[in-house]
Write a protein that holds these residues in place. Structure first.
Motif, PDB file in Angstrom:
ATOM      1  N   GLY A  67       0.837  -1.267  -0.045  1.00  0.00           N
ATOM      2  CA  GLY A  67      -0.009   0.017  -0.065  1.00  0.00           C
ATOM      3  C   GLY A  67       1.047   1.369   0.071  1.00  0.00           C
ATOM      4  N   TRP A  68       0.254   2.404  -0.385  1.00  0.00           N
ATOM      5  CA  TRP A  68       1.094   3.487  -0.569  1.00  0.00           C
ATOM      6  C   TRP A  68       1.746   3.850   0.596  1.00  0.00           C
ATOM      7  CZ3 TRP A  68       0.959   8.625   1.463  1.00  0.00           C
ATOM      8  CH2 TRP A  68      -0.254   8.863   2.197  1.00  0.00           C
ATOM      9  N   ARG A  69       1.162   3.894   1.992  1.00  0.00           N
ATOM     10  CA  ARG A  69       1.834   4.391   2.814  1.00  0.00           C
ATOM     11  C   ARG A  69       2.906   3.507   3.578  1.00  0.00           C
ATOM     12  NH1 ARG A  69      -3.593   4.883   3.881  1.00  0.00           N
ATOM     13  NH2 ARG A  69      -4.559   7.013   4.232  1.00  0.00           N
ATOM     14  N   ALA A 115       5.005   4.791  -3.712  1.00  0.00           N
ATOM     15  CA  ALA A 115       3.622   5.403  -3.124  1.00  0.00           C
ATOM     16  C   ALA A 115       2.694   5.602  -4.311  1.00  0.00           C
ATOM     17  CB  ALA A 115       3.841   6.903  -2.517  1.00  0.00           C
ATOM     18  N   TRP A 119      -0.813   3.610  -4.215  1.00  0.00           N
ATOM     19  CA  TRP A 119      -1.866   4.335  -4.273  1.00  0.00           C
ATOM     20  C   TRP A 119      -2.772   3.630  -5.616  1.00  0.00           C
ATOM     21  CZ3 TRP A 119      -4.368   7.606  -7.828  1.00  0.00           C
ATOM     22  CH2 TRP A 119      -5.582   8.400  -7.211  1.00  0.00           C
ATOM     23  N   GLU A 122      -4.075   0.280  -4.885  1.00  0.00           N
ATOM     24  CA  GLU A 122      -5.409   0.109  -3.870  1.00  0.00           C
ATOM     25  C   GLU A 122      -6.636   0.788  -4.485  1.00  0.00           C
ATOM     26  OE1 GLU A 122      -3.958   2.937  -0.837  1.00  0.00           O
ATOM     27  OE2 GLU A 122      -2.754   1.464   0.152  1.00  0.00           O
ATOM     28  N   ARG A 123      -6.546   1.271  -5.678  1.00  0.00           N
ATOM     29  CA  ARG A 123      -7.742   1.865  -6.426  1.00  0.00           C
ATOM     30  C   ARG A 123      -7.955   0.792  -7.672  1.00  0.00           C
ATOM     31  NH1 ARG A 123      -5.887   4.748  -3.152  1.00  0.00           N
ATOM     32  NH2 ARG A 123      -6.881   6.457  -2.075  1.00  0.00           N
TER      33      ARG A 123
END
Length: 196
Positions: A67-69, A115, A119, A122-123
């Protein structure tokens, strides 16, 4: 009837689900991610002024899987290890000089690349949609090349930077993007099998 409810629900693709794990699990995941990034650095083809490595494959994959974080955090932790003198960069290199030399732009781009890919994953740009996963990986590789070449241009000039810091890496970026998408597809298949 189409259901438009829950437009802000959490993304469905997050193989390691780090946001919901304990702090100890998250720390272990970050440590394992930095180890994976370090190992990818040892797979290299020496070139001047920038070597070809599997780093961008690892960076984009960590972003997509974590995930981005947590992807950006893991990549930043790996770069801190390098700056502190741990031999985790290409060919076992380490030290601050790599952050101000020809490879500096590529290194600083890595957390941003992770990131971005995270991101997008996740989409929906993930292993459940392999062509979108490929596109996400390709965008990550392209962003790395653009930022790295821009930094290199400051050091050796725009023409030489494009010749030595961008063009030689295009085919590798395509291949690593395809490998990354295939790896994500494997993870999405494993996840689906585990859920059934």
């Amino acid at each position: 009837m189409t259901n438009f409810a829950h437009p802000t629900r959490k993304p469905s693709f997050s193989p390691f689900r780090l946001d919901g794990r304990s702090l100890a699990w998250q720390v272990v995941a970050v440590a394992l991610g930095t180890l994976f990034l370090a190992l990818s650095s040892y797979i290299e083809v020496p070139m001047v002024p920038v070597p070809v490595t599997m780093q961008t494959f690892a960076v984009t994959l960590v972003g997509a899987l974590y995930g981005w974080r947590f992807g950006a955090l893991t990549i930043a932790a790996w770069l801190v290890e390098a700056a502190a003198g741990f031999p985790v960069l290409a060919g076992g290199a380490a030290g601050m000089q790599h952050f101000v030399g020809p490879t500096g732009g590529y290194l600083f781009s890595f957390p941003v690349v992770g990131a971005l890919v995270g991101w997008l994953a996740e989409r929906g740009w993930n292993g459940n949609r392999v062509m979108l996963a490929f596109a996400a990986m390709l965008l990550g590789n392209l962003l790395c090349l653009v930022l790295g070449t821009a930094w290199l241009a400051v050091i050796i000039g725009a023409g030489k930077a494009i010749t030595f810091g961008f063009l030689p890496f295009i085919v590798g970026g395509l291949l690593k993007s395809a490998l990354g998408a295939a790896t994500l597809k494997l993870f999405s298949g494993t996840k689906a099998a585990g859920a059934s």
